[in-house]
Design an enzyme around this catalytic site. Structure first.
Site, mmCIF file in Angstrom:
data_model
loop_
_atom_site.group_PDB
_atom_site.id
_atom_site.type_symbol
_atom_site.label_atom_id
_atom_site.label_comp_id
_atom_site.label_asym_id
_atom_site.label_seq_id
_atom_site.Cartn_x
_atom_site.Cartn_y
_atom_site.Cartn_z
ATOM 1 N N ASP A 35 0.820 -1.221 0.000
ATOM 2 C CA ASP A 35 0.000 0.000 0.000
ATOM 3 C C ASP A 35 0.857 1.276 0.000
ATOM 4 O OD1 ASP A 35 -2.081 -1.891 0.456
ATOM 5 O OD2 ASP A 35 -1.884 -1.644 2.633
ATOM 6 N N GLU A 245 -11.559 -0.192 -3.011
ATOM 7 C CA GLU A 245 -10.704 0.360 -1.938
ATOM 8 C C GLU A 245 -9.512 1.057 -2.584
ATOM 9 O OE1 GLU A 245 -9.374 -3.007 0.387
ATOM 10 O OE2 GLU A 245 -8.161 -3.805 -1.235
#
Ligand code: FUB
Length: 342
Positions: A35, A245
């Site tokens: 991420d 997301e």
């Protein structure tokens, strides 16, 4: 600690163009990272990734196997240069309200302070968004005593516009719990995935302008609506295109690019608008699926080129032990993004 990122610098000296065509390597190998939110601060690239660990928790649709407990900040002077790990920047034990699962963070800078935005479940197992501050982009960061009021779910991403206003984007369905907030209140017994309404508009990511002190929302969250080329909202059943997301926002030539993961179909998709609030018109995929279930990215300009930071599972082969990578992101003359096949 200083870690040599790979041999690209050396090889590019021998073979012109090598670094444009070579398969990207994990940026670090001494810890698992995912991420990656990248920013340029003081002429250097700072990366704010998740720090994946083996917690021996079985994989499920809620992402329980992603049981991270701290963040490390990484920095690079050059894209093909060495990567420095600045150590633990924030530990879950120092966040008074935190329960478990420190997921994907982001960072921002304003008036001499750096802000780290992070999602973590509170002690009732509800994902909230927290913020921590530091005088250094590398941390360590000190968490505010309470989560940000009015913010929830996961994957905060901060975009600061050319007029100096900053916006917080957030949200993630399934394990990110966004579907449980569809009435405005958290439903503890709500769906574990989505609303199951395939013919209705998909759940949207959320956005709100940040207050001047960067610690609070300056307005209620609004929906980040993604529409197709005819102006109709993408539907909940459109798993190839709808938001799941991992939101990111960047601006190029006056156009706002909202990019995100489609989750269970594993694409990085993007949509464009003339406003940071949208609605955003779906444009296509900027990256096809990587190895591993999750796909999560950031886009940053550095020294006149644009770069995509992302992750896959090359080092471990396990979906919860990921490694971050970077590669150049190219644009077509009309501003659309090339689709990368990793
Ligand atoms: O790293 C945990 C979660 O996995 C992130 O918050 C999601 O975006 C996905 O990458």
């Amino acid at each position: 600690k200083t870690i040599v990122a790979g041999s690209c610098l050396l090889l590019s000296g021998l073979t012109p163009g090598f670094c444009q065509t070579a398969k990207p390597k994990p940026l670090v190998t001494h810890i698992y990272t995912a991420d990656p939110s990248a920013h340029v601060f003081n002429g250097k690239i700072y990366i704010y990734p998740s720090h994946d660990i083996e917690a021996n928790i079985p994989q499920d649709d809620a992402g329980s196997h992603f049981a991270m407990r701290d963040y490390h900040v990484l920095s690079m002077d050059a894209i093909d240069g060495k990567v420095t790990d600045h150590g633990v920047a924030l530990d879950i034990k120092d966040i008074p309200w935190a329960g478990r699962q420190l997921w994907a963070p982001d960072a921002a800078y304003k008036n001499g302070t750096y802000y780290l935005y992070f999602p973590v479940k509170d002690k009732q197992d509800v994902f909230r968004i927290g913020v921590a501050t530091s005088k250094s982009p590398a941390g360590p960061f000190k968490a505010e005593p309470q989560p940000m009021s009015g913010a929830y779910s996961i994957d905060p991403a901060v975009f600061t516009d050319t007029d100096g206003k900053s916006y917080l984007y957030l949200g993630g369905i399934w394990g990110g719990q966004l579907q449980r907030w569809h009435t405005g209140q958290y439903e503890a017994n709500g769906s574990k995935t989505d609303l199951g309404k395939d013919k209705e508009p998909a759940l949207s990511a959320k956005v709100a302008r940040l207050s001047n002190n960067m610690l609070q929302l300056d307005e209620p969250l609004r929906d980040v609506v993604i529409v197709d080329k005819t102006g109709k909202p993408l539907l909940g059943g459109d798993h190839d295109r709808r938001f799941f997301e991992g939101a990111w926002l960047h601006k190029y030539n006056g156009t706002y690019y909202f990019s995100y993961s489609t989750g269970d179909t594993h694409f990085l998709a993007y949509a464009t608008s003339k406003s940071p609030y949208g609605p955003f018109t779906y444009q296509g995929n900027l990256m096809n699926p990587v190895t591993g279930w999750t796909t999560h990215h950031s886009i940053v300009e550095f020294k006149g080129k644009w770069y995509l930071f992302y992750h896959d599972v090359e080092l471990s082969g396990k979906t919860h032990l990921r490694n971050i990578k970077v590669r150049e992101l190219k644009r077509n003359p009309d501003g659309t993004l090339e689709t990368i096949t990793p």
